[in-house]
Design a protein around this motif. Structure first.
Motif, mmCIF file in Angstrom:
data_model
loop_
_atom_site.group_PDB
_atom_site.id
_atom_site.type_symbol
_atom_site.label_atom_id
_atom_site.label_comp_id
_atom_site.label_asym_id
_atom_site.label_seq_id
_atom_site.Cartn_x
_atom_site.Cartn_y
_atom_site.Cartn_z
ATOM 1 N N VAL A 294 0.850 -1.205 0.000
ATOM 2 C CA VAL A 294 0.000 0.000 0.000
ATOM 3 C C VAL A 294 0.877 1.244 0.000
ATOM 4 C CG1 VAL A 294 -2.021 -1.056 1.086
ATOM 5 C CG2 VAL A 294 -0.225 -0.094 2.535
ATOM 6 N N LEU A 295 0.363 2.297 -0.597
ATOM 7 C CA LEU A 295 1.138 3.542 -0.750
ATOM 8 C C LEU A 295 1.349 4.237 0.598
ATOM 9 C CD1 LEU A 295 -0.501 4.579 -4.072
ATOM 10 C CD2 LEU A 295 1.977 4.422 -3.702
ATOM 11 N N PRO A 296 2.447 5.022 0.689
ATOM 12 C CA PRO A 296 2.762 5.704 1.943
ATOM 13 C C PRO A 296 1.568 6.494 2.490
ATOM 14 C CG PRO A 296 4.542 5.992 0.380
ATOM 15 C CD PRO A 296 3.445 5.291 -0.353
ATOM 16 N N GLY A 297 1.247 6.240 3.728
ATOM 17 C CA GLY A 297 0.138 6.946 4.380
ATOM 18 C C GLY A 297 -1.114 6.100 4.501
ATOM 19 N N THR A 298 -1.179 4.977 3.756
ATOM 20 C CA THR A 298 -2.414 4.182 3.737
ATOM 21 C C THR A 298 -2.716 3.544 5.098
ATOM 22 O OG1 THR A 298 -1.970 3.672 1.420
ATOM 23 C CG2 THR A 298 -3.643 2.344 2.503
ATOM 24 N N THR A 299 -1.691 2.978 5.745
ATOM 25 C CA THR A 299 -1.955 2.328 7.033
ATOM 26 C C THR A 299 -2.468 3.376 8.033
ATOM 27 O OG1 THR A 299 -0.223 0.703 6.568
ATOM 28 C CG2 THR A 299 -0.911 0.917 8.876
ATOM 29 N N GLU A 300 -1.831 4.543 8.002
ATOM 30 C CA GLU A 300 -2.208 5.592 8.950
ATOM 31 C C GLU A 300 -3.558 6.232 8.623
ATOM 32 O OE1 GLU A 300 1.758 7.188 9.938
ATOM 33 O OE2 GLU A 300 0.657 9.092 9.874
ATOM 34 N N ASN A 301 -3.779 6.499 7.323
ATOM 35 C CA ASN A 301 -4.964 7.281 6.949
ATOM 36 C C ASN A 301 -6.172 6.453 6.557
ATOM 37 O OD1 ASN A 301 -3.253 9.470 7.274
ATOM 38 N ND2 ASN A 301 -2.645 9.452 5.116
ATOM 39 N N VAL A 302 -5.965 5.189 6.237
ATOM 40 C CA VAL A 302 -7.105 4.352 5.824
ATOM 41 C C VAL A 302 -7.338 3.225 6.835
ATOM 42 C CG1 VAL A 302 -8.073 2.894 3.994
ATOM 43 C CG2 VAL A 302 -6.660 4.883 3.380
ATOM 44 N N VAL A 303 -6.278 2.419 7.094
ATOM 45 C CA VAL A 303 -6.480 1.211 7.908
ATOM 46 C C VAL A 303 -6.780 1.574 9.372
ATOM 47 C CG1 VAL A 303 -5.409 -0.935 8.711
ATOM 48 C CG2 VAL A 303 -5.063 -0.185 6.351
ATOM 49 N N ILE A 304 -5.960 2.401 9.977
ATOM 50 C CA ILE A 304 -6.154 2.706 11.410
ATOM 51 C C ILE A 304 -7.524 3.358 11.673
ATOM 52 C CG2 ILE A 304 -5.295 4.101 13.374
ATOM 53 C CD1 ILE A 304 -2.444 3.351 12.509
ATOM 54 N N PRO A 305 -7.942 4.369 10.879
ATOM 55 C CA PRO A 305 -9.274 4.932 11.128
ATOM 56 C C PRO A 305 -10.396 3.893 11.033
ATOM 57 C CG PRO A 305 -8.022 6.376 9.684
ATOM 58 C CD PRO A 305 -7.201 5.131 9.846
ATOM 59 N N ILE A 306 -10.288 2.958 10.069
ATOM 60 C CA ILE A 306 -11.335 1.914 9.959
ATOM 61 C C ILE A 306 -11.310 1.031 11.212
ATOM 62 C CG2 ILE A 306 -12.085 -0.155 8.700
ATOM 63 C CD1 ILE A 306 -11.110 1.159 6.120
ATOM 64 N N LEU A 307 -10.103 0.650 11.652
ATOM 65 C CA LEU A 307 -9.984 -0.227 12.830
ATOM 66 C C LEU A 307 -10.551 0.471 14.068
ATOM 67 C CD1 LEU A 307 -6.359 -1.681 12.310
ATOM 68 C CD2 LEU A 307 -8.531 -2.890 11.966
ATOM 69 N N GLU A 308 -10.248 1.756 14.218
ATOM 70 C CA GLU A 308 -10.719 2.484 15.418
ATOM 71 C C GLU A 308 -12.235 2.673 15.382
ATOM 72 O OE1 GLU A 308 -8.195 6.051 15.724
ATOM 73 O OE2 GLU A 308 -7.174 4.998 17.379
ATOM 74 N N LYS A 309 -12.724 3.033 14.195
ATOM 75 C CA LYS A 309 -14.164 3.311 14.076
ATOM 76 C C LYS A 309 -14.973 2.035 14.344
ATOM 77 C CE LYS A 309 -17.457 5.511 10.980
ATOM 78 N NZ LYS A 309 -17.969 4.913 9.758
ATOM 79 N N GLY A 310 -14.581 0.942 13.684
ATOM 80 C CA GLY A 310 -15.350 -0.297 13.799
ATOM 81 C C GLY A 310 -15.272 -0.918 15.187
ATOM 82 N N SER A 311 -14.160 -0.717 15.871
ATOM 83 C CA SER A 311 -13.989 -1.381 17.172
ATOM 84 C C SER A 311 -14.382 -0.475 18.334
ATOM 85 C CB SER A 311 -12.514 -1.783 17.355
ATOM 86 O OG SER A 311 -11.700 -0.629 17.383
ATOM 87 N N GLY A 312 -14.391 0.835 18.087
ATOM 88 C CA GLY A 312 -14.614 1.788 19.191
ATOM 89 C C GLY A 312 -13.425 1.795 20.143
ATOM 90 N N LYS A 313 -12.279 1.278 19.677
ATOM 91 C CA LYS A 313 -11.081 1.198 20.525
ATOM 92 C C LYS A 313 -9.989 2.113 19.970
ATOM 93 C CE LYS A 313 -12.006 -3.594 21.764
ATOM 94 N NZ LYS A 313 -12.086 -3.600 23.221
ATOM 95 N N ASN A 314 -8.935 2.296 20.772
ATOM 96 C CA ASN A 314 -7.871 3.213 20.357
ATOM 97 C C ASN A 314 -6.576 2.487 20.039
ATOM 98 O OD1 ASN A 314 -9.415 5.579 20.791
ATOM 99 N ND2 ASN A 314 -9.106 5.307 22.996
ATOM 100 N N VAL A 315 -5.990 2.879 18.878
ATOM 101 C CA VAL A 315 -4.702 2.310 18.499
ATOM 102 C C VAL A 315 -3.654 2.761 19.520
ATOM 103 C CG1 VAL A 315 -4.099 4.230 16.910
ATOM 104 C CG2 VAL A 315 -3.057 1.980 16.583
#
Ligand code: UDX
Length: 428
Positions: free
Chosen positions: A122-143
């Protein structure tokens, strides 16, 4: 200590990662939406051909390795690897649908602390800007607090993916925080490979930069090859032998030919170019790398016509349809460009490949396919070698008196033959 590892995506990266960690003593579960693939793995059968894979599946399936179509195993996993595909879109940018979907599914099952590792390219920034927000939103938890995140690119060659997994030159760990990085480093420690820890974006860029550099080496060799052809009496293979002896350069990836194909180099270069342009930088060098790569196959066909005249109505056989030997993968194969050129110029095409015929037939249903190399050669006036499969190396080409020219696109033939012969990077 034994960990429970979940791997999302049972493609060649996911499966190679799965058998690696099973062999290192962990309990591994692969998750894939493809039911047939899951059943195959659970029956101990390799769903793709990779050297050594079958043996390792037989060893671990039914014990510490299994596959499932359900994401529910994420609940009990300590570490989850995202290994889904990131295909190209029409405009060269990458399609993140599978990365998004798997992140959503994982987010709903985070439960206790676990580390989620992005292995997909994945391109630079994807883990931070795409994956982490999805993980936080769906789980209601904090990275950082409730779960960890790493980006851990793969550098596997198709066909050698198992060997490369067990013998990496380096392990790159991009980490959200120290805790996540430490957990992943522990997992890789038994391999005794150099480990480089950095931030998430840098790890993502290392993957693209590595592929771009290797592709650049190939296009560089090809450009020098094209100049050598103009000089005469200078063989690019000898030139690159001399060049590669410089330890700053290394002898690898300097083989001139009809260019690079496959599922990674062309796709990753296009994605990096698009990404860079979106950031308002025109990547001059990277664009040239692709330009040289697309020039190579057409240039070989031009040289054939220079030698034998128009190809209209001539029987031309093409040996090797896959993007490299020992695979049935035809993605971005240079054979596609060559065959399109031959069709445009009115040639009759006879195609042969030991493994990739059926995949190629899906792209070109209307050319002739033969089942062995002898059938291809005895019917042709011109022979083009596109992939250097072993079986093309030691053939007695001289037996085929019908051949008026062999065009060797990969420097496959090393012996002198008494049939007119041209090859990339050398003119007599
Ligand atoms: C590549 C990278 O090597 C790997 O690290 C990355 O993770 C994925 O992409 P792969 O696509 O499997 O792996 O094939 P590779 O063996 O690297 O070859 C790629 C293409 O380059 C092939 O078409 C090959 O024929 C061509 N090539 C390679 C050359 O033309 N000259 C060379 O010197 C080397």
């Amino acid at each position: 200590m034994m960990k429970k590892i979940g791997i999302v995506g049972a493609g060649y990266v996911g499966i190679s990662t799965a058998v690696l960690f099973a062999e290192l003593g962990h309990r591994v579960t692969l998750v894939d939406i493809d039911k047939e693939k899951v059943e195959k793995i659970n029956a101990g059968k390799a769903p793709i051909y990779e050297k050594g894979l079958q043996e390792l599946l037989e060893k671990h399936v039914g014990k510490t390795l299994s596959a499932t179509t359900s994401y529910d195993i994420i609940n009990e996993s300590d570490i989850i690897f995202i290994c889904v595909g990131t295909p190209s879109k029409e405009d060269g940018s990458i399609n993140l649908d599978y990365v998004r979907k798997s992140s959503e599914e994982i987010s709903e099952r985070i439960g206790g602390y676990k580390v989620i590792v992005v292995k997909s390219t994945v391109l630079p920034g994807t883990t931070e800007n795409v994956v982490i927000p999805i993980l936080e939103k769906g789980s209601g938890k904090n990275v950082g607090k409730d779960f960890g995140v790493c980006m851990n690119p793969e550098f596997l060659r198709e066909g050698n993916a198992i060997y490369d997994s067990f013998h990496p030159d380096r392990i790159v760990i991009g980490e959200y925080d120290k805790k996540s990085g430490n957990i992943l480093e522990d997992l890789y420690k038994p391999l005794n490979a150099p480990i480089f820890r950095t931030n998430l974006k840098t790890a993502e860029m290392i993957k693209y930069a590595s592929n771009a550099f290797l592709a650049t080496k190939i296009s560089f060799a090809n450009e020098i090859a094209n100049i050598c052809e103009k000089i005469g009496g200078v063989d690019v293979y000898d030139v690159m032998k001399g060049v590669g002896m410089d330890h700053r350069i290394s002898p690898y990836f300097l083989n001139a030919g009809v260019g690079f194909g496959g599922s990674c180099f062309p796709k990753d270069l296009k994605a990096l170019i698009k990404f860079s342009e979106e950031k308002s930088y025109k990547p001059i060098l990277l664009k040239s790398v692709l330009e040289v790569n697309d020039y190579q196959p057409k240039h070989l066909v031009d040289r054939i016509e220079e030698k034998v005249g128009s190809l209209k109505g001539k029987n031309v056989c093409i040996l090797g349809l896959s993007f490299k030997p020992n695979t049935d993968d035809v993605r971005e194969s240079r054979a596609i460009i060559i065959v399109n050129e031959l069709i445009k110029r009115g040639a009759h095409i006879i195609a042969y490949d030991p493994k990739a015929k059926e995949n190629f037939r899906k792209l070109f249903p209307n050319i002739i396919y033969v089942d062995n190399v002898d059938d291809a050669l005895k019917k042709a006036e011109i022979c083009i070698i596109q992939a250097d499969w072993d079986e093309f190396k030691n053939l007695d080409y001289s037996r085929y008196k019908n051949l008026v020219l062999i065009a060797d696109g990969r420097r496959t033939i090393s012996k002198k033959i008494d049939i007119p012969y041209i090859t990339v990077g050398y003119r007599w």
